[in-house]
Design an enzyme around this catalytic site. Structure first.
Site, PDB file in Angstrom:
ATOM      1  N   ASN A 145     -14.929  30.613  87.852  1.00 21.68           N
ATOM      2  CA  ASN A 145     -14.651  30.442  86.428  1.00 21.68           C
ATOM      3  C   ASN A 145     -13.164  30.588  86.077  1.00 21.68           C
ATOM      4  O   ASN A 145     -12.705  30.045  85.087  1.00 21.68           O
ATOM      5  CB  ASN A 145     -15.491  31.490  85.671  1.00 21.68           C
ATOM      6  CG  ASN A 145     -15.073  31.637  84.231  1.00 21.68           C
ATOM      7  OD1 ASN A 145     -15.473  30.867  83.372  1.00 21.68           O
ATOM      8  ND2 ASN A 145     -14.241  32.645  83.936  1.00 21.68           N
ATOM      9  N   SER A 156     -15.061  20.768  83.294  1.00 20.64           N
ATOM     10  CA  SER A 156     -14.644  20.594  81.900  1.00 20.64           C
ATOM     11  C   SER A 156     -14.905  19.157  81.475  1.00 20.64           C
ATOM     12  O   SER A 156     -14.828  18.235  82.294  1.00 20.64           O
ATOM     13  CB  SER A 156     -13.155  20.894  81.769  1.00 20.64           C
ATOM     14  OG  SER A 156     -12.668  20.428  80.536  1.00 20.64           O
ATOM     15  N   TYR A 215      -5.297  19.071  84.860  1.00 19.73           N
ATOM     16  CA  TYR A 215      -6.549  19.821  84.650  1.00 19.73           C
ATOM     17  C   TYR A 215      -7.773  18.918  84.878  1.00 19.73           C
ATOM     18  O   TYR A 215      -8.745  19.327  85.532  1.00 19.73           O
ATOM     19  CB  TYR A 215      -6.506  20.348  83.221  1.00 19.73           C
ATOM     20  CG  TYR A 215      -7.637  21.219  82.772  1.00 19.73           C
ATOM     21  CD1 TYR A 215      -7.801  22.499  83.276  1.00 19.73           C
ATOM     22  CD2 TYR A 215      -8.513  20.782  81.784  1.00 19.73           C
ATOM     23  CE1 TYR A 215      -8.829  23.313  82.811  1.00 19.73           C
ATOM     24  CE2 TYR A 215      -9.531  21.591  81.317  1.00 19.73           C
ATOM     25  CZ  TYR A 215      -9.693  22.853  81.842  1.00 19.73           C
ATOM     26  OH  TYR A 215     -10.705  23.656  81.374  1.00 19.73           O
ATOM     27  N   ALA A 217      -7.968  16.275  86.766  1.00 19.31           N
ATOM     28  CA  ALA A 217      -8.095  15.981  88.198  1.00 19.31           C
ATOM     29  C   ALA A 217      -8.738  17.162  88.924  1.00 19.31           C
ATOM     30  O   ALA A 217      -9.655  16.989  89.733  1.00 19.31           O
ATOM     31  CB  ALA A 217      -6.718  15.678  88.795  1.00 19.31           C
ATOM     32  N   ALA A 218      -8.279  18.372  88.612  1.00 20.42           N
ATOM     33  CA  ALA A 218      -8.827  19.559  89.275  1.00 20.42           C
ATOM     34  C   ALA A 218     -10.293  19.757  88.910  1.00 20.42           C
ATOM     35  O   ALA A 218     -11.122  20.084  89.763  1.00 20.42           O
ATOM     36  CB  ALA A 218      -8.015  20.788  88.882  1.00 20.42           C
ATOM     37  N   LYS A 219     -10.616  19.555  87.646  1.00 13.39           N
ATOM     38  CA  LYS A 219     -11.981  19.832  87.189  1.00 13.39           C
ATOM     39  C   LYS A 219     -12.989  18.829  87.736  1.00 13.39           C
ATOM     40  O   LYS A 219     -14.111  19.201  88.099  1.00 13.39           O
ATOM     41  CB  LYS A 219     -12.024  19.869  85.665  1.00 13.39           C
ATOM     42  CG  LYS A 219     -11.379  21.125  85.054  1.00 13.39           C
ATOM     43  CD  LYS A 219     -11.969  22.413  85.601  1.00 13.39           C
ATOM     44  CE  LYS A 219     -11.693  23.629  84.715  1.00 13.39           C
ATOM     45  NZ  LYS A 219     -12.173  24.865  85.350  1.00 13.39           N
ATOM     46  N   ALA A 222     -16.067  26.829  74.756  1.00 10.38           N
ATOM     47  CA  ALA A 222     -16.255  28.174  74.204  1.00 10.38           C
ATOM     48  C   ALA A 222     -15.008  28.608  73.448  1.00 10.38           C
ATOM     49  O   ALA A 222     -13.896  28.232  73.801  1.00 10.38           O
ATOM     50  CB  ALA A 222     -16.555  29.166  75.333  1.00 10.38           C
ATOM     51  N   GLY A 223     -15.259  29.407  72.436  1.00 12.17           N
ATOM     52  CA  GLY A 223     -14.158  29.886  71.599  1.00 12.17           C
ATOM     53  C   GLY A 223     -13.369  30.987  72.266  1.00 12.17           C
ATOM     54  O   GLY A 223     -13.270  32.095  71.755  1.00 12.17           O
ATOM     55  N   SER A 224     -12.782  30.659  73.417  1.00 10.77           N
ATOM     56  CA  SER A 224     -11.944  31.633  74.130  1.00 10.77           C
ATOM     57  C   SER A 224     -10.488  31.413  73.732  1.00 10.77           C
ATOM     58  O   SER A 224     -10.164  30.521  72.963  1.00 10.77           O
ATOM     59  CB  SER A 224     -12.087  31.415  75.634  1.00 10.77           C
ATOM     60  OG  SER A 224     -11.432  30.212  75.975  1.00 10.77           O
ATOM     61  N   ARG A 225      -9.600  32.191  74.335  1.00 13.17           N
ATOM     62  CA  ARG A 225      -8.165  32.019  74.030  1.00 13.17           C
ATOM     63  C   ARG A 225      -7.662  30.640  74.457  1.00 13.17           C
ATOM     64  O   ARG A 225      -6.692  30.141  73.907  1.00 13.17           O
ATOM     65  CB  ARG A 225      -7.351  33.130  74.691  1.00 13.17           C
ATOM     66  CG  ARG A 225      -7.427  33.098  76.203  1.00 13.17           C
ATOM     67  CD  ARG A 225      -6.609  34.203  76.837  1.00 13.17           C
ATOM     68  NE  ARG A 225      -6.542  33.992  78.274  1.00 13.17           N
ATOM     69  CZ  ARG A 225      -5.701  34.604  79.078  1.00 13.17           C
ATOM     70  NH1 ARG A 225      -4.852  35.487  78.600  1.00 13.17           N
ATOM     71  NH2 ARG A 225      -5.688  34.359  80.372  1.00 13.17           N
TER      72      ARG A 225
HETATM   73  P1  NAI Z   1      -9.903  32.568  79.384  1.00 10.42           P
HETATM   74  O1  NAI Z   1      -8.425  32.374  79.451  1.00 10.42           O
HETATM   75  O2  NAI Z   1     -10.467  33.383  78.292  1.00 10.42           O
HETATM   76  O3  NAI Z   1     -10.457  33.156  80.749  1.00 10.42           O
HETATM   77  C1  NAI Z   1      -9.976  32.770  81.990  1.00 10.42           C
HETATM   78  C2  NAI Z   1      -9.713  34.010  82.803  1.00 10.42           C
HETATM   79  O4  NAI Z   1      -9.285  33.631  84.111  1.00 10.42           O
HETATM   80  C3  NAI Z   1      -8.610  34.876  82.197  1.00 10.42           C
HETATM   81  O5  NAI Z   1      -9.090  36.171  81.918  1.00 10.42           O
HETATM   82  C4  NAI Z   1      -7.526  34.867  83.260  1.00 10.42           C
HETATM   83  O6  NAI Z   1      -6.809  36.085  83.371  1.00 10.42           O
HETATM   84  C5  NAI Z   1      -8.313  34.560  84.520  1.00 10.42           C
HETATM   85  N1  NAI Z   1      -7.470  33.976  85.562  1.00 10.42           N
HETATM   86  C6  NAI Z   1      -6.555  33.001  85.411  1.00 10.42           C
HETATM   87  N2  NAI Z   1      -5.977  32.738  86.583  1.00 10.42           N
HETATM   88  C7  NAI Z   1      -6.549  33.542  87.496  1.00 10.42           C
HETATM   89  C8  NAI Z   1      -6.378  33.714  88.894  1.00 10.42           C
HETATM   90  N3  NAI Z   1      -5.471  33.002  89.587  1.00 10.42           N
HETATM   91  N4  NAI Z   1      -7.136  34.624  89.545  1.00 10.42           N
HETATM   92  C9  NAI Z   1      -8.050  35.363  88.855  1.00 10.42           C
HETATM   93  N5  NAI Z   1      -8.234  35.252  87.528  1.00 10.42           N
HETATM   94  C10 NAI Z   1      -7.491  34.353  86.857  1.00 10.42           C
HETATM   95  O7  NAI Z   1     -10.501  31.091  79.352  1.00 10.42           O
HETATM   96  P2  NAI Z   1     -12.013  30.545  79.249  1.00 10.42           P
HETATM   97  O8  NAI Z   1     -12.024  29.546  78.189  1.00 10.42           O
HETATM   98  O9  NAI Z   1     -12.998  31.623  79.256  1.00 10.42           O
HETATM   99  O10 NAI Z   1     -12.070  29.719  80.616  1.00 10.42           O
HETATM  100  C11 NAI Z   1     -12.991  29.965  81.654  1.00 10.42           C
HETATM  101  C12 NAI Z   1     -13.194  28.692  82.456  1.00 10.42           C
HETATM  102  O11 NAI Z   1     -13.826  27.722  81.615  1.00 10.42           O
HETATM  103  C13 NAI Z   1     -11.894  28.050  82.933  1.00 10.42           C
HETATM  104  O12 NAI Z   1     -12.096  27.527  84.225  1.00 10.42           O
HETATM  105  C14 NAI Z   1     -11.683  26.923  81.944  1.00 10.42           C
HETATM  106  O13 NAI Z   1     -10.912  25.880  82.488  1.00 10.42           O
HETATM  107  C15 NAI Z   1     -13.125  26.506  81.682  1.00 10.42           C
HETATM  108  N6  NAI Z   1     -13.312  25.762  80.461  1.00 10.42           N
HETATM  109  C16 NAI Z   1     -13.187  26.371  79.241  1.00 10.42           C
HETATM  110  C17 NAI Z   1     -13.366  25.636  78.093  1.00 10.42           C
HETATM  111  C18 NAI Z   1     -13.314  26.265  76.743  1.00 10.42           C
HETATM  112  O14 NAI Z   1     -13.610  25.563  75.755  1.00 10.42           O
HETATM  113  N7  NAI Z   1     -12.970  27.526  76.626  1.00 10.42           N
HETATM  114  C19 NAI Z   1     -13.631  24.182  78.137  1.00 10.42           C
HETATM  115  C20 NAI Z   1     -13.820  23.670  79.453  1.00 10.42           C
HETATM  116  C21 NAI Z   1     -13.648  24.440  80.573  1.00 10.42           C
END
Ligand code: NAI
Length: 304
Positions: free
Chosen positions: A98, A150, A163, A165-167, A195-198
């Site tokens: 994740n 994603s 992003y 390409a990776a996803k 999701a309503g994350s940062r």
């Molecule tokens: P977020 O930023 O709240 O959580 C991601 C977490 O990953 C952070 O806590 C960060 O510290 C951690 N992280 C980043 N790089 C890291 C590394 N190298 N090693 C270990 N931890 C690391 O973001 P969110 O939204 O919860 O994202 C989670 C996943 O969902 C991501 O893969 C994101 O690309 C994917 N995603 C999210 C969407 C959204 O609407 N929030 C949409 C589509 C995909």
């Protein structure tokens, strides 16, 4: 309806210090799992590190009576994350890839570093942790893996070539891995969440952020990681309480005579039909995908 329970199971959730990963970790722990809460704790562009996000998720789980350990390694150090799980809980059953961050910028302005950093964390990071847990899942003939893609990868999105390409690479990774895990009861699926994350905060309103609770995504992840799960190699879109499985749709296409010289003009004349989904199928395997090709070349005269 069978209750989904993870008592006795060890779950690794990467990037579980915030957003979706935190919601997944809390949900697994609430249903009895021992959870490895991995998080490097950098900012939304992947800069810096902090132990607080992972430690905070672990404290929340423990305060609720659950079992969890924090791991602060980068996902590129997959071996150390797997070791943490084995040292603390003695086994690994579930992996949720994740962790990630964004480096959104138009392709014209993208630096090599923006490209590299995103491929590293989303694709290579998922690879490294999966590689580290794989021998354990194989040996115990059991495992559940969910990778996080994603809509940007599935459909493309402006400013996200790196992003996207990776996803989408994760989809190919998961589908191939699902085939290799099938004989040992290791399933591997993909979610494309919102999701309503940062990560979303930069492009969304506060109302929409609140409605798109990460907790509305986690139940699908738990369902796909349940012991009884047989679903594998599948991709799901999930957000705001809505979820659906995706599949490829392919036009019936045009079969030119393979014994004649095929010209671009002939392709042009048939192009609308090549692109028409009026008749379509849904190949699910390489073998099914190749079927019309095999049928078409079967028209060639047999070599004597
Ligand atoms: P977020 O930023 O709240 O959580 C991601 C977490 O990953 C952070 O806590 C960060 O510290 C951690 N992280 C980043 N790089 C890291 C590394 N190298 N090693 C270990 N931890 C690391 O973001 P969110 O939204 O919860 O994202 C989670 C996943 O969902 C991501 O893969 C994101 O690309 C994917 N995603 C999210 C969407 C959204 O609407 N929030 C949409 C589509 C995909």
């Amino acid at each position: 309806m069978t209750k989904i329970d993870f008592t006795g199971r060890t779950v690794i959730v990467t990037g579980a210090g915030g957003g979706l990963g935190r919601a997944h970790a809390l949900a697994f722990a609430a249903r009895g799992a021992c959870v490895v809460v991995n998080d490097l704790g950098g900012d939304i562009a992947g800069i810096g590190s902090s132990v607080s996000p992972a430690d905070d998720t672990v404290a929340t789980i423990r305060a609720a009576g659950g079992r969890a350990v924090a791991n602060h390694d980068c996902v590129l150090d997959g071996e150390r994350i797997a070791e943490c799980a084995l040292d603390e809980f003695g086994r690994i059953d579930v992996l949720v890839n994740n962790a990630g961050f964004l480096r959104d910028v138009s392709f014209a302005r993208m630096s090599d570093e923006d490209w590299r950093a995103i491929i590293e964390v989303h694709l290579n990071g998922a690879y490294k942790v999966t590689r580290a847990v794989w021998p354990h899942l194989q040996a115990q003939r059991y495992g559940r893996i969910v990778k996080t893609a994603s809509a940007a990868g599935l459909y493309g999105n402006f400013g996200q070539t790196n992003y996207a390409a990776a996803k989408l690479a994760l989809v190919g990774f998961a589908r191939a891995l699902s085939l290799e895990g099938a004989s040992r009861n290791i399933t591997c699926n993909v979610i494309a969440p919102i999701a309503g994350s940062r990560l979303l905060a930069t492009v969304s309103t506060p109302e929409r952020m609140a409605a798109l609770r990460p907790e509305l995504v986690s139940p699908l992840v738990l369902r796909l990681c349940a012991e009884a799960n047989t679903e594998t190699g599948s991709v799901f879109e999930v957000a705001g309480g809505w979820m659906a499985k995706l599949r490829w749709e392919r036009a019936a296409g045009v079969a030119f005579d393979p014994s004649t010289d095929l010209t671009p003009e002939a392709v042009d004349a048939a192009f609308d039909e090549i692109c028409s989904f009026a008749r379509a199928d849904h190949p699910g395997t390489v073998r099914e995908a190749a079927a019309p090709v095999i049928a078409n070349i079967a028209r060639l005269p047999k070599a004597q």
